[in-house]
Scaffold this active site. Structure first.
Site, short mmCIF file in Angstrom:
data_model
loop_
_atom_site.label_atom_id
_atom_site.label_comp_id
_atom_site.label_asym_id
_atom_site.label_seq_id
_atom_site.Cartn_x
_atom_site.Cartn_y
_atom_site.Cartn_z
N HIS A 56 0.87 -1.18 0.00
CA HIS A 56 0.00 0.00 0.00
C HIS A 56 0.90 1.23 0.00
O HIS A 56 2.05 1.18 0.46
CB HIS A 56 -0.88 0.03 1.24
CG HIS A 56 -1.97 -1.00 1.24
ND1 HIS A 56 -2.94 -1.03 2.21
CD2 HIS A 56 -2.24 -2.02 0.40
CE1 HIS A 56 -3.77 -2.04 1.97
NE2 HIS A 56 -3.36 -2.65 0.88
N GLU A 58 1.07 3.80 1.88
CA GLU A 58 1.60 4.16 3.19
C GLU A 58 2.77 3.25 3.58
O GLU A 58 3.77 3.71 4.14
CB GLU A 58 0.50 4.07 4.26
CG GLU A 58 -0.67 4.98 4.00
CD GLU A 58 -1.80 4.35 3.18
OE1 GLU A 58 -2.91 4.89 3.23
OE2 GLU A 58 -1.56 3.33 2.49
N CYS A 86 -5.69 1.97 6.00
CA CYS A 86 -6.38 0.73 6.39
C CYS A 86 -5.79 0.21 7.71
O CYS A 86 -4.78 0.72 8.19
CB CYS A 86 -6.23 -0.32 5.28
SG CYS A 86 -4.58 -1.04 5.19
N CYS A 89 -2.01 -0.65 7.54
CA CYS A 89 -1.18 0.54 7.48
C CYS A 89 -1.18 1.30 8.80
O CYS A 89 -0.14 1.80 9.23
CB CYS A 89 -1.62 1.44 6.33
SG CYS A 89 -1.34 0.68 4.71
#
Length: 139
Positions: A56, A58, A86, A89
């Site tokens: 992701h 992040e 999420c 993360c």
């Protein structure tokens, strides 16, 4: 630079990075990690590119920031993400000791697409021994 202008500047940087994800057929999410007014980590979604479910934006930004600072604890740093991080993360952000996260959209990825899995302990006694030995050596 006043806080509002700084926030705009770094969120725009994250949005520009999100465009790279879109160009690569990824979900367009971008993130930057900032320390002392400078970007120390950048990332966009790379799950398809890297064949990595943890890639992701992040997470990619945290990895780059950690490499750049040569440490995984990023105390005092701030993250700007184009979506609300999420749970995975958020856990990594917490572990990295990021001070604050700014986001510009609610996350659509926390959807019903997540699948359930079962978890069962196996050889937990041996794992506990290895961990205990590790911490005994550190002290």
């Amino acid at each position: 630079m006043p806080a509002g202008k700084e926030n705009k500047k770094f969120m725009e940087a994250a949005l520009d990075i999100a465009e790279k994800a879109l160009e690569n057929g990824e979900i367009p999410v971008g993130a930057v990690v900032v320390e002392d007014g400078k970007i120390i980590g950048r990332g966009h979604n790379r799950q398809l590119i890297d064949s990595d479910p943890t890639a992701h934006a992040e997470m990619v930004a945290l990895r780059e920031a950690g490499r750049n600072k040569k440490k995984f604890r990023l105390d005092g740093s701030v993250m700007y993400s184009t979506v609300k991080p999420c749970p995975m993360c958020r856990a990594a952000i917490k572990r990295a000791r990021i001070e604050k996260v700014y986001y510009s959209a609610e996350a659509a990825r926390e959807s019903t697409h997540n699948t359930e899995f079962s978890a069962t302990a196996a050889l937990e006694g041996r794992s506990a021994e290895v961990l205990q030995e590790f911490f005994k050596r550190r002290r």
